[in-house]
Design a protein around this motif. Structure first.
Motif, PDB file in Angstrom:
ATOM      1  N   TYR A 169     -16.130   4.206   5.682  1.00 54.12           N
ATOM      2  CA  TYR A 169     -16.078   4.468   7.119  1.00 54.12           C
ATOM      3  C   TYR A 169     -17.378   3.952   7.740  1.00 54.12           C
ATOM      4  O   TYR A 169     -18.397   4.653   7.760  1.00 54.12           O
ATOM      5  N   ARG A 174     -15.457   4.049  11.855  1.00 54.64           N
ATOM      6  CA  ARG A 174     -15.031   5.387  12.286  1.00 54.64           C
ATOM      7  C   ARG A 174     -16.247   6.301  12.440  1.00 54.64           C
ATOM      8  O   ARG A 174     -17.150   6.254  11.622  1.00 54.64           O
ATOM      9  N   TYR A 227     -13.156   0.453   7.454  1.00 54.54           N
ATOM     10  CA  TYR A 227     -12.617   1.114   8.636  1.00 54.54           C
ATOM     11  C   TYR A 227     -13.760   1.718   9.462  1.00 54.54           C
ATOM     12  O   TYR A 227     -14.338   2.729   9.076  1.00 54.54           O
ATOM     13  N   ALA A 269      -2.087  -6.348   3.428  1.00 50.67           N
ATOM     14  CA  ALA A 269      -1.871  -5.213   2.515  1.00 50.67           C
ATOM     15  C   ALA A 269      -1.102  -4.187   3.332  1.00 50.67           C
ATOM     16  O   ALA A 269      -1.680  -3.429   4.108  1.00 50.67           O
ATOM     17  N   VAL A 270       0.210  -4.215   3.202  1.00 45.09           N
ATOM     18  CA  VAL A 270       1.102  -3.509   4.119  1.00 45.09           C
ATOM     19  C   VAL A 270       1.726  -2.284   3.452  1.00 45.09           C
ATOM     20  O   VAL A 270       2.036  -2.315   2.269  1.00 45.09           O
ATOM     21  N   ASP A 304      -0.616   4.793  -0.436  1.00 47.02           N
ATOM     22  CA  ASP A 304      -1.544   5.920  -0.628  1.00 47.02           C
ATOM     23  C   ASP A 304      -1.416   6.910   0.532  1.00 47.02           C
ATOM     24  O   ASP A 304      -2.239   7.801   0.709  1.00 47.02           O
ATOM     25  N   HIS A 305      -0.342   6.747   1.301  1.00 50.09           N
ATOM     26  CA  HIS A 305      -0.176   7.525   2.531  1.00 50.09           C
ATOM     27  C   HIS A 305       0.118   9.001   2.277  1.00 50.09           C
ATOM     28  O   HIS A 305      -0.166   9.833   3.127  1.00 50.09           O
ATOM     29  N   SER A 353      -4.131  -4.647   7.220  1.00 54.06           N
ATOM     30  CA  SER A 353      -3.181  -3.525   7.101  1.00 54.06           C
ATOM     31  C   SER A 353      -2.006  -3.741   8.049  1.00 54.06           C
ATOM     32  O   SER A 353      -2.153  -4.420   9.075  1.00 54.06           O
ATOM     33  N   GLY A 354      -0.905  -3.089   7.750  1.00 54.40           N
ATOM     34  CA  GLY A 354       0.279  -3.260   8.585  1.00 54.40           C
ATOM     35  C   GLY A 354       0.289  -2.381   9.828  1.00 54.40           C
ATOM     36  O   GLY A 354       0.788  -2.763  10.874  1.00 54.40           O
ATOM     37  N   GLY A 355      -0.257  -1.162   9.705  1.00 60.35           N
ATOM     38  CA  GLY A 355      -0.218  -0.213  10.812  1.00 60.35           C
ATOM     39  C   GLY A 355       1.112   0.513  10.878  1.00 60.35           C
ATOM     40  O   GLY A 355       1.946   0.410   9.974  1.00 60.35           O
ATOM     41  N   LYS A 410      -9.992  -4.681   3.172  1.00 57.96           N
ATOM     42  CA  LYS A 410      -8.746  -4.329   3.864  1.00 57.96           C
ATOM     43  C   LYS A 410      -9.161  -3.838   5.240  1.00 57.96           C
ATOM     44  O   LYS A 410      -9.967  -2.909   5.355  1.00 57.96           O
ATOM     45  N   LYS A 420      -8.120  -3.467   9.739  1.00 62.49           N
ATOM     46  CA  LYS A 420      -7.058  -3.371  10.747  1.00 62.49           C
ATOM     47  C   LYS A 420      -7.285  -4.455  11.808  1.00 62.49           C
ATOM     48  O   LYS A 420      -8.422  -4.655  12.246  1.00 62.49           O
ATOM     49  N   TRP A 446     -11.732  -0.796   1.908  1.00 67.92           N
ATOM     50  CA  TRP A 446     -11.086  -0.552   3.206  1.00 67.92           C
ATOM     51  C   TRP A 446     -12.257  -0.448   4.183  1.00 67.92           C
ATOM     52  O   TRP A 446     -13.033   0.524   4.103  1.00 67.92           O
ATOM     53  N   ALA A 461       0.849  -1.206   0.000  1.00 75.47           N
ATOM     54  CA  ALA A 461       0.000   0.000   0.000  1.00 75.47           C
ATOM     55  C   ALA A 461       0.880   1.250   0.000  1.00 75.47           C
ATOM     56  O   ALA A 461       1.824   1.359   0.793  1.00 75.47           O
ATOM     57  N   HIS A 475      -2.026  10.674   4.911  1.00 69.62           N
ATOM     58  CA  HIS A 475      -1.302  11.159   6.091  1.00 69.62           C
ATOM     59  C   HIS A 475      -0.391  12.334   5.787  1.00 69.62           C
ATOM     60  O   HIS A 475       0.061  13.028   6.687  1.00 69.62           O
TER      61      HIS A 475
HETATM   62  P1  FBP Z   1      -0.320   0.712   6.626  1.00 70.86           P
HETATM   63  O1  FBP Z   1      -0.055  -0.735   6.292  1.00 70.86           O
HETATM   64  O2  FBP Z   1       0.906   1.559   6.460  1.00 70.86           O
HETATM   65  O3  FBP Z   1      -0.956   0.826   7.985  1.00 70.86           O
HETATM   66  O4  FBP Z   1      -1.381   1.254   5.560  1.00 70.86           O
HETATM   67  C1  FBP Z   1      -2.705   0.963   5.671  1.00 70.86           C
HETATM   68  C2  FBP Z   1      -3.647   2.081   5.259  1.00 70.86           C
HETATM   69  O5  FBP Z   1      -4.935   1.550   5.095  1.00 70.86           O
HETATM   70  C3  FBP Z   1      -3.280   2.855   4.005  1.00 70.86           C
HETATM   71  O6  FBP Z   1      -3.729   2.224   2.855  1.00 70.86           O
HETATM   72  C4  FBP Z   1      -3.924   4.195   4.263  1.00 70.86           C
HETATM   73  O7  FBP Z   1      -3.213   5.259   3.713  1.00 70.86           O
HETATM   74  C5  FBP Z   1      -3.888   4.337   5.744  1.00 70.86           C
HETATM   75  O8  FBP Z   1      -3.725   3.050   6.292  1.00 70.86           O
HETATM   76  C6  FBP Z   1      -5.120   4.996   6.280  1.00 70.86           C
HETATM   77  O9  FBP Z   1      -5.197   4.815   7.657  1.00 70.86           O
HETATM   78  P2  FBP Z   1      -5.949   5.846   8.595  1.00 70.86           P
HETATM   79  O10 FBP Z   1      -7.274   6.155   7.938  1.00 70.86           O
HETATM   80  O11 FBP Z   1      -6.099   5.133   9.892  1.00 70.86           O
HETATM   81  O12 FBP Z   1      -5.079   7.053   8.695  1.00 70.86           O
END
Ligand code: FBP
Length: 267
Positions: A111, A145, A143, A224-225, A20-21, A198-200, A173, A175, A141, A18, A25
Protein backbone atom coordinates in the motif's frame (compact mmCIF):
# COMPACT_ATOMS: atom_id res chain seq x y z
CA UNK A 1 21.05 -13.11 -9.60
CA UNK A 2 18.92 -14.81 -12.26
CA UNK A 3 15.20 -14.59 -11.67
CA UNK A 4 13.17 -16.93 -13.83
CA UNK A 5 10.10 -15.01 -15.01
CA UNK A 6 9.85 -17.12 -18.17
CA UNK A 7 7.15 -19.45 -16.86
CA UNK A 8 4.78 -16.55 -16.24
CA UNK A 9 5.79 -14.07 -18.93
CA UNK A 10 5.73 -15.50 -22.45
CA UNK A 11 7.55 -13.15 -24.84
CA UNK A 12 7.23 -10.59 -22.06
CA UNK A 13 3.42 -10.86 -22.03
CA UNK A 14 1.18 -12.50 -19.45
CA UNK A 15 -2.47 -13.17 -18.65
CA UNK A 16 -3.13 -14.27 -15.06
CA UNK A 17 -6.28 -15.31 -13.24
CA UNK A 18 -6.65 -13.76 -9.77
CA UNK A 19 -8.68 -15.58 -7.13
CA UNK A 20 -7.78 -14.10 -3.74
CA UNK A 21 -11.06 -12.24 -3.35
CA UNK A 22 -12.53 -14.64 -0.79
CA UNK A 23 -10.12 -13.19 1.76
CA UNK A 24 -9.85 -9.61 0.47
CA UNK A 25 -13.55 -8.97 -0.15
CA UNK A 26 -15.32 -12.00 1.32
CA UNK A 27 -18.15 -14.03 -0.15
CA UNK A 28 -19.91 -10.92 -1.53
CA UNK A 29 -17.85 -11.39 -4.72
CA UNK A 30 -18.80 -15.07 -5.00
CA UNK A 31 -21.87 -17.12 -5.92
CA UNK A 32 -22.80 -20.81 -5.69
CA UNK A 33 -20.50 -21.61 -8.60
CA UNK A 34 -17.50 -19.34 -8.05
CA UNK A 35 -17.36 -20.02 -4.32
CA UNK A 36 -15.81 -23.38 -5.26
CA UNK A 37 -12.08 -22.78 -5.90
CA UNK A 38 -12.07 -25.80 -8.21
CA UNK A 39 -14.34 -23.90 -10.62
CA UNK A 40 -11.69 -21.18 -10.90
CA UNK A 41 -8.72 -23.53 -11.20
CA UNK A 42 -10.60 -25.24 -14.05
CA UNK A 43 -11.04 -21.86 -15.80
CA UNK A 44 -7.30 -21.22 -15.37
CA UNK A 45 -6.48 -24.59 -16.91
CA UNK A 46 -9.03 -24.65 -19.74
CA UNK A 47 -8.52 -20.93 -20.43
CA UNK A 48 -4.75 -21.54 -20.76
CA UNK A 49 -3.77 -18.83 -18.28
CA UNK A 50 -0.10 -18.03 -17.68
CA UNK A 51 -0.69 -18.35 -13.96
CA UNK A 52 -3.28 -18.46 -11.20
CA UNK A 53 -3.09 -16.38 -8.01
CA UNK A 54 -4.41 -17.66 -4.68
CA UNK A 55 -3.80 -17.52 -0.97
CA UNK A 56 -1.83 -20.42 0.54
CA UNK A 57 -4.89 -22.07 2.11
CA UNK A 58 -6.64 -22.40 -1.25
CA UNK A 59 -3.41 -23.54 -2.91
CA UNK A 60 -2.89 -26.29 -0.34
CA UNK A 61 -6.36 -27.78 -0.76
CA UNK A 62 -7.06 -27.24 -4.47
CA UNK A 63 -3.81 -26.93 -6.47
CA UNK A 64 -3.64 -30.61 -7.37
CA UNK A 65 -1.25 -32.35 -9.76
CA UNK A 66 -3.60 -32.01 -12.74
CA UNK A 67 -3.30 -28.22 -12.51
CA UNK A 68 0.51 -28.29 -12.60
CA UNK A 69 0.57 -26.87 -16.14
CA UNK A 70 -0.72 -23.56 -14.80
CA UNK A 71 1.97 -21.79 -12.77
CA UNK A 72 0.83 -20.98 -9.25
CA UNK A 73 1.44 -17.57 -7.70
CA UNK A 74 0.96 -17.71 -3.95
CA UNK A 75 -0.05 -14.45 -2.34
CA UNK A 76 2.10 -14.14 0.79
CA UNK A 77 0.14 -11.41 2.52
CA UNK A 78 -3.55 -10.68 2.77
CA UNK A 79 -6.22 -8.95 4.80
CA UNK A 80 -9.99 -8.70 4.98
CA UNK A 81 -12.16 -5.65 4.34
CA UNK A 82 -13.62 -5.86 7.87
CA UNK A 83 -11.33 -3.84 10.22
CA UNK A 84 -11.12 -0.09 9.77
CA UNK A 85 -7.34 0.25 10.19
CA UNK A 86 -4.43 1.95 8.44
CA UNK A 87 -3.69 0.19 5.15
CA UNK A 88 -1.38 -2.74 5.80
CA UNK A 89 -1.44 -6.37 4.76
CA UNK A 90 0.94 -8.50 6.79
CA UNK A 91 2.82 -11.57 5.61
CA UNK A 92 0.88 -14.78 6.33
CA UNK A 93 2.86 -17.33 4.36
CA UNK A 94 6.62 -17.81 3.95
CA UNK A 95 8.51 -18.13 0.67
CA UNK A 96 9.52 -21.67 1.71
CA UNK A 97 5.92 -22.72 2.31
CA UNK A 98 4.90 -21.23 -1.05
CA UNK A 99 7.61 -23.32 -2.71
CA UNK A 100 6.34 -26.46 -0.94
CA UNK A 101 2.86 -25.68 -2.26
CA UNK A 102 4.24 -25.65 -5.80
CA UNK A 103 4.51 -21.89 -6.37
CA UNK A 104 6.35 -20.55 -9.40
CA UNK A 105 6.16 -17.01 -8.02
CA UNK A 106 5.06 -15.20 -4.88
CA UNK A 107 2.89 -12.12 -4.53
CA UNK A 108 2.60 -9.31 -1.99
CA UNK A 109 0.42 -6.18 -1.74
CA UNK A 110 2.20 -2.89 -1.07
CA UNK A 111 0.00 0.00 0.00
CA UNK A 112 2.07 2.86 -1.36
CA UNK A 113 1.56 5.94 0.80
CA UNK A 114 0.24 4.09 3.84
CA UNK A 115 1.38 5.50 7.21
CA UNK A 116 2.70 1.97 7.75
CA UNK A 117 4.85 2.09 4.61
CA UNK A 118 8.20 1.55 6.46
CA UNK A 119 6.92 -1.72 7.95
CA UNK A 120 5.48 -2.83 4.60
CA UNK A 121 8.73 -2.05 2.76
CA UNK A 122 10.85 -3.93 5.29
CA UNK A 123 8.67 -7.05 5.10
CA UNK A 124 8.57 -6.92 1.31
CA UNK A 125 12.34 -6.47 0.99
CA UNK A 126 12.98 -9.66 3.02
CA UNK A 127 10.60 -11.54 0.73
CA UNK A 128 12.44 -10.28 -2.37
CA UNK A 129 15.76 -11.39 -0.87
CA UNK A 130 14.46 -14.88 -0.02
CA UNK A 131 12.56 -15.46 -3.27
CA UNK A 132 15.39 -14.19 -5.48
CA UNK A 133 17.83 -16.50 -3.70
CA UNK A 134 15.74 -19.30 -5.25
CA UNK A 135 15.50 -17.48 -8.60
CA UNK A 136 11.77 -17.07 -7.94
CA UNK A 137 9.94 -14.01 -9.31
CA UNK A 138 8.13 -11.63 -6.98
CA UNK A 139 4.92 -9.93 -7.99
CA UNK A 140 3.90 -6.77 -6.12
CA UNK A 141 0.37 -5.38 -6.03
CA UNK A 142 1.26 -1.66 -6.13
CA UNK A 143 -1.88 -0.11 -4.69
CA UNK A 144 -1.63 3.54 -3.54
CA UNK A 145 -3.73 3.82 -0.38
CA UNK A 146 -3.86 5.91 2.78
CA UNK A 147 -5.03 9.30 4.04
CA UNK A 148 -4.85 11.86 1.23
CA UNK A 149 -3.55 9.30 -1.29
CA UNK A 150 -5.45 8.90 -4.55
CA UNK A 151 -5.16 5.72 -6.58
CA UNK A 152 -6.59 7.65 -9.55
CA UNK A 153 -3.71 10.14 -9.73
CA UNK A 154 -1.30 9.35 -12.57
CA UNK A 155 1.68 10.87 -10.71
CA UNK A 156 0.97 8.72 -7.68
CA UNK A 157 0.63 5.63 -9.88
CA UNK A 158 3.92 6.47 -11.60
CA UNK A 159 5.55 6.77 -8.17
CA UNK A 160 4.05 3.41 -7.14
CA UNK A 161 5.39 1.77 -10.31
CA UNK A 162 8.84 3.19 -9.65
CA UNK A 163 8.67 2.02 -6.04
CA UNK A 164 8.01 -1.52 -7.23
CA UNK A 165 11.11 -1.44 -9.44
CA UNK A 166 13.29 0.11 -6.73
CA UNK A 167 12.15 -2.47 -4.18
CA UNK A 168 13.05 -5.41 -6.43
CA UNK A 169 9.66 -6.58 -7.71
CA UNK A 170 9.74 -8.37 -11.07
CA UNK A 171 6.06 -8.01 -11.91
CA UNK A 172 3.70 -5.25 -10.74
CA UNK A 173 -0.06 -5.62 -10.49
CA UNK A 174 -1.73 -2.24 -10.76
CA UNK A 175 -5.13 -0.65 -11.37
CA UNK A 176 -5.72 1.34 -14.56
CA UNK A 177 -7.05 4.89 -14.10
CA UNK A 178 -8.13 5.44 -17.74
CA UNK A 179 -5.37 8.00 -18.38
CA UNK A 180 -4.08 6.38 -21.59
CA UNK A 181 -1.24 8.84 -22.24
CA UNK A 182 -0.25 8.90 -18.58
CA UNK A 183 0.21 5.14 -18.56
CA UNK A 184 2.96 5.33 -21.15
CA UNK A 185 4.95 7.28 -18.53
CA UNK A 186 3.96 4.86 -15.76
CA UNK A 187 5.29 1.94 -17.84
CA UNK A 188 8.59 3.83 -18.31
CA UNK A 189 8.82 4.46 -14.57
CA UNK A 190 8.50 0.70 -13.93
CA UNK A 191 11.61 0.07 -16.07
CA UNK A 192 12.30 -3.65 -16.34
CA UNK A 193 9.55 -4.52 -13.87
CA UNK A 194 6.58 -5.72 -15.93
CA UNK A 195 3.15 -4.26 -15.25
CA UNK A 196 -0.04 -6.36 -15.30
CA UNK A 197 -3.37 -4.56 -14.92
CA UNK A 198 -6.19 -5.72 -12.62
CA UNK A 199 -9.64 -6.21 -14.07
CA UNK A 200 -11.70 -4.35 -11.46
CA UNK A 201 -15.41 -4.80 -10.86
CA UNK A 202 -17.34 -6.79 -13.42
CA UNK A 203 -18.48 -4.80 -16.45
CA UNK A 204 -20.26 -5.56 -19.71
CA UNK A 205 -18.32 -7.94 -21.97
CA UNK A 206 -17.88 -5.45 -24.81
CA UNK A 207 -16.76 -2.70 -22.41
CA UNK A 208 -14.18 -4.94 -20.78
CA UNK A 209 -12.85 -6.19 -24.11
CA UNK A 210 -12.51 -2.60 -25.36
CA UNK A 211 -10.84 -1.49 -22.14
CA UNK A 212 -8.40 -4.42 -22.36
CA UNK A 213 -7.35 -3.40 -25.86
CA UNK A 214 -6.72 0.16 -24.65
CA UNK A 215 -4.75 -1.11 -21.64
CA UNK A 216 -2.46 -3.26 -23.79
CA UNK A 217 -1.77 -0.31 -26.10
CA UNK A 218 -0.20 1.61 -23.20
CA UNK A 219 2.74 -0.81 -23.31
CA UNK A 220 1.99 -2.84 -20.18
CA UNK A 221 2.89 -6.55 -20.20
CA UNK A 222 -0.59 -7.91 -19.66
CA UNK A 223 -3.46 -8.36 -17.27
CA UNK A 224 -4.19 -10.15 -14.01
CA UNK A 225 -7.96 -10.44 -13.98
CA UNK A 226 -10.40 -11.85 -11.45
CA UNK A 227 -14.04 -10.79 -11.40
CA UNK A 228 -14.25 -9.83 -15.07
CA UNK A 229 -13.53 -13.45 -15.92
CA UNK A 230 -15.02 -15.72 -13.30
CA UNK A 231 -18.11 -13.61 -12.59
CA UNK A 232 -19.05 -13.70 -16.26
CA UNK A 233 -21.61 -16.13 -17.70
CA UNK A 234 -19.03 -17.29 -20.24
CA UNK A 235 -15.63 -17.21 -18.50
CA UNK A 236 -13.88 -19.34 -21.12
CA UNK A 237 -15.10 -17.21 -24.01
CA UNK A 238 -13.89 -14.11 -22.16
CA UNK A 239 -10.56 -15.85 -21.43
CA UNK A 240 -10.04 -16.64 -25.09
CA UNK A 241 -10.77 -13.06 -26.15
CA UNK A 242 -8.37 -11.72 -23.51
CA UNK A 243 -5.65 -14.16 -24.54
CA UNK A 244 -5.90 -12.91 -28.11
CA UNK A 245 -5.66 -9.28 -26.97
CA UNK A 246 -2.75 -9.86 -24.58
CA UNK A 247 -0.70 -12.38 -26.55
CA UNK A 248 -1.60 -11.64 -30.15
CA UNK A 249 -2.25 -7.87 -30.07
CA UNK A 250 -5.75 -8.51 -31.37
CA UNK A 251 -8.00 -5.46 -31.55
CA UNK A 252 -11.26 -5.28 -29.58
CA UNK A 253 -13.45 -5.63 -32.65
CA UNK A 254 -11.88 -8.98 -33.61
CA UNK A 255 -11.68 -10.12 -29.99
CA UNK A 256 -15.44 -9.56 -29.63
CA UNK A 257 -15.93 -11.82 -32.65
CA UNK A 258 -13.75 -14.47 -30.99
CA UNK A 259 -15.88 -14.11 -27.86
CA UNK A 260 -19.15 -14.52 -29.81
CA UNK A 261 -17.82 -17.50 -31.79
CA UNK A 262 -16.77 -19.24 -28.57
CA UNK A 263 -20.23 -18.80 -27.05
CA UNK A 264 -21.79 -20.15 -30.23
CA UNK A 265 -19.54 -23.25 -30.05
CA UNK A 266 -20.57 -23.91 -26.46
CA UNK A 267 -24.30 -23.91 -27.35
P1 FBP B 1 -9.97 -7.98 -9.98
O1 FBP B 1 -9.37 -8.26 -11.33
O2 FBP B 1 -11.18 -8.82 -9.72
O3 FBP B 1 -10.21 -6.50 -9.80
O4 FBP B 1 -8.89 -8.41 -8.88
C1 FBP B 1 -7.82 -7.63 -8.60
C2 FBP B 1 -7.40 -7.61 -7.14
O5 FBP B 1 -6.11 -7.06 -7.04
C3 FBP B 1 -7.40 -8.95 -6.42
O6 FBP B 1 -6.22 -9.65 -6.62
C4 FBP B 1 -7.63 -8.54 -4.99
O7 FBP B 1 -8.36 -9.47 -4.26
C5 FBP B 1 -8.44 -7.30 -5.09
O8 FBP B 1 -8.27 -6.78 -6.39
C6 FBP B 1 -8.07 -6.28 -4.06
O9 FBP B 1 -8.61 -5.04 -4.39
P2 FBP B 1 -8.95 -3.96 -3.29
O10 FBP B 1 -7.77 -3.89 -2.35
O11 FBP B 1 -9.16 -2.70 -4.05
O12 FBP B 1 -10.19 -4.43 -2.59
Amino acid sequence: MRVNTGKILKNDKSLLLAYDHGLEHGPRDLNLQTVDPKFNFDIALDGMYDGVITQHGIAEKYYKSYYKDIPLIVKLNGKTSLPNISPISKQLCSVDRAIKLGATAVGYTIYAGSPLEPEIFQEFSKIVEQAHDYGMPVMAWMYPRGPGISDEDTNVLAYAARMGLELGADILKMKYNNDFEGWKWIVKCAGRAKILISGGEKMLEEDFIRKSEEIMKTGVAGMAVGRNVWQHDHPLAMSKALRKIVHENMNAHDAEKVYEAEIHKQK
